[in-house]
Every structure is written in C-alpha cells, then in structure tokens.
Design a protein around this motif. Structure first.
Motif, short mmCIF file in Angstrom:
data_model
loop_
_atom_site.label_atom_id
_atom_site.label_comp_id
_atom_site.label_asym_id
_atom_site.label_seq_id
_atom_site.Cartn_x
_atom_site.Cartn_y
_atom_site.Cartn_z
N PRO A 33 -37.36 14.88 55.59
CA PRO A 33 -37.24 13.72 56.28
C PRO A 33 -36.97 12.69 55.19
CG PRO A 33 -39.22 14.86 57.19
CD PRO A 33 -39.16 16.00 56.46
N ARG A 37 -33.44 10.39 55.85
CA ARG A 37 -34.48 8.89 56.62
C ARG A 37 -33.02 8.08 55.08
NH1 ARG A 37 -39.34 10.33 57.67
NH2 ARG A 37 -39.29 10.77 59.80
N GLU A 38 -33.24 8.51 53.93
CA GLU A 38 -32.64 7.67 53.24
C GLU A 38 -30.68 7.09 53.10
OE1 GLU A 38 -33.92 8.92 48.93
OE2 GLU A 38 -36.37 9.00 49.29
N LEU A 40 -29.27 8.51 55.85
CA LEU A 40 -29.30 7.45 57.03
C LEU A 40 -28.78 5.94 57.44
CD1 LEU A 40 -28.67 7.54 60.44
CD2 LEU A 40 -31.29 7.17 60.87
N ARG A 41 -29.96 4.84 55.97
CA ARG A 41 -29.48 3.94 55.76
C ARG A 41 -28.38 3.75 55.02
NH1 ARG A 41 -35.62 4.50 55.24
NH2 ARG A 41 -35.56 5.26 52.83
N VAL A 214 -34.60 14.96 61.76
CA VAL A 214 -34.05 13.98 61.68
C VAL A 214 -32.69 13.01 62.62
CG1 VAL A 214 -33.93 11.35 60.64
CG2 VAL A 214 -35.53 13.34 59.70
#
Length: 314
Positions: A33, A37-38, A40-41, A214
C-alpha cells in the motif's frame, strides 16, 4: 504501461521483458500500500500527458472531440472507406494514463482493419469510478452504433475490465450484443481472492495484490466488489457476443482469465482464447515476436467481427 525501449521494427526476446521489468521495479506500486499511495499522489499532482505521440502511422488520421466532457480521440485510415468502429479502452491499473503502446495498437487497428477507432480518455482514480466510467463507455458505444454501425469493444488490463463490464451493461440495459470484444489480460474479479493468484504472483514481474487494492478501493467507489461493473467475472455471461481473450502465464490475472473462458463457454459464448506460456501481463503490447503475433490475432479478430455479413441468394 511501461515504455519498452525497442523500435517497432525490432523485437526483444521474451526472456528480456521480465528481466527488464524486474530491473526497473515495475511492480513496486502494486506490491504494497505505501508505494501505491505514493504513486497515486504523484499521478494526481503531476498528471501524465495523454495525447497521441507525434509519430504514429502516416496512413492514419487522428482527431479529438471535447464536447462530451472528456477527450474522445478518433483514428481513421487515411484512404478507403472505414467500416464499423472499435472503442479501445486503455489499461493502467485505473491510475495510469494511456501509453504509447496503446496508441500504436489503436493506429494499427484503424489502418489494418480499415475501421474507425475511438479512444476515450476516461477519468482515473481518485477522480473516476467504475459506475461513472462504465456508464460513459456504454453511452459512447450506443452513440457510435448510431454513427458507424457495428461497434466492437477492446481493452487491456484495467481497460479490459471496463470493456467487459460495459458489454454486460449494454446487454442487460439496452439489449445489445456486440459482434466482438477483445480482452487483453483483463482484470476480472477485483477482490483478488482467487487462491491461484498467489501461486502465479512470484513469477509476475509487473503486478502485485496489496498495492493494487489501493487503486481498486478508489475505483469501485460506492459499489461493492461483487458488482459486475467492478468485477465482470461475477456477471452473467450468457448473451454476450464473441470474446477474444489473451493472457500470459506470468500474469496474476491468469487464474481469473481461465475462469472467464470456462464460464463464458459454458454459457454458450464463443471464446477465442490465447494463453502465452512464460509471457507477461498484456503481452500483445510488448515488443516481442509473441507480442507481434498477439497483435495480429487482435487485428484478425476485429476484422472478422466487422466483416460485412454474407448474404445468400433467394
């Protein structure tokens, strides 16, 4: 989609591709995850370009329409009269933008099949959701049927999920069975709960489970994972038009793809299945001899689906 640095006139060994993917750590955003998330950002903060490369086939003309609220690209052969239409939905784990390999395949379809190809640039997570995008794709197909006649769907990976979900919506809500749907390593059941996935996972150099979840959690929005607009493997197969399906054996979508083929055939759906031993995710898009063969099989399937119906003399 990872950019492989090989010209269209040359081919890499099938053994080079997994090694290359390992070296560049292509699976990093999909394994756990945190990196997901990195990623996605980063994609949200610095969106990648989605326009076609400047150098596509010279025998294809590209245009774009923004009137629907999202960019819709159209590719047509420069000469001849196109027949029918193919809507191509690109992959990228619902978070990555369309890649050059997608554009090259779309241009090849337009030129070699002699058809109009529509490439929608749909909203990605965290902005787009399955319910929103599948509904938009169904409307696009219906509009194109009115404009071009017969329409086929095609998609790879996440785009394969969208394509099959859209085909099911078209059948269920509009009574439309498409003449052909091409699925290249489609994501099919987004709980990722098939135990055979864990058997394939160590050999897959590209994808993973926990990081992908995610993106899936954002993509499903308010829909349960069991909704066919999210997990088309759980939808009804009966009444779908013919399917052409591709998967490599070093690809975690393989177990669900095999289930799709089995269930569709049991439901009376014609399925042309191509399984590449030792090949990776979306292998028809890779610059290998096996990829070239896969692309030719895609062109053949779409040509057959869009061929004029034969009439018999009374």
């Amino acid at each position: 989609m990872t950019a492989f640095h090989a010209s269209r006139a040359s081919f890499l060994s099938r053994r080079v591709v997994p090694a290359y993917l390992r070296i560049i750590r292509a699976n990093r955003p999909f394994l756990t995850p945190g990196p997901a998330r990195e990623h996605l950002r980063d994609r949200s903060l610095r969106p990648k370009t989605y326009g076609p490369p400047r150098r596509l086939r010279s025998d294809v003309v590209v245009s774009v329409d923004h009137s629907r609220g999202l960019p819709i690209y159209t590719l047509i052969p420069r000469t001849g009269r196109p027949r029918g239409n193919v809507v191509y939905v690109h992959g990228g784990a619902w978070v990555n933008e369309i890649a050059v390999q997608h554009w090259q395949l779309a241009a090849d379809i337009a030129a070699e099949v002699g058809t109009t190809v529509t490439v929608p640039i749909y909203p990605l997570v965290p902005f787009g959701t399955a319910a929103q995008v599948v509904a938009a794709m169904a409307k696009l197909v219906l509009d194109n049927r009115s404009r071009y006649g017969e329409v086929c769907l095609a998609g790879d990976s996440a785009g394969g999920q969208i394509a099959l979900s859209t085909a099911q919506v078209l059948r269920d809500e509009h009574g439309v069975a498409l003449p052909g749907t091409v699925l290249i390593s489609p994501a099919l059941e987004l709980s990722l709960s098939n135990p055979e996935i864990d058997v394939v996972l160590p050999s897959d150099p590209w994808l993973g489970k926990e990081g992908t979840r995610v993106f899936i959690d954002l993509w499903r929005g308010e829909l349960p994972l069991t909704d066919p607009r999210v997990s088309p493997l759980l939808g009804e197969m009966r009444g779908l038009g013919p399917l052409t399906v591709f998967s490599g054996t070093r690809d975690i979508v393989l177990p669900d793809t095999r289930l799709l083929v089995e269930r569709a055939r049991e439901a009376g759906v014609a399925v042309d299945y191509h399984e590449g031993a030792g090949l990776v995710h979306v292998y028809p898009l890779t610059p290998t001899r096996e990829g070239r063969l896969g692309r030719q099989q895609i062109l053949d399937a779409l040509s057959k689906a869009l061929a004029p119906a034969k009439t018999t003399a009374p």
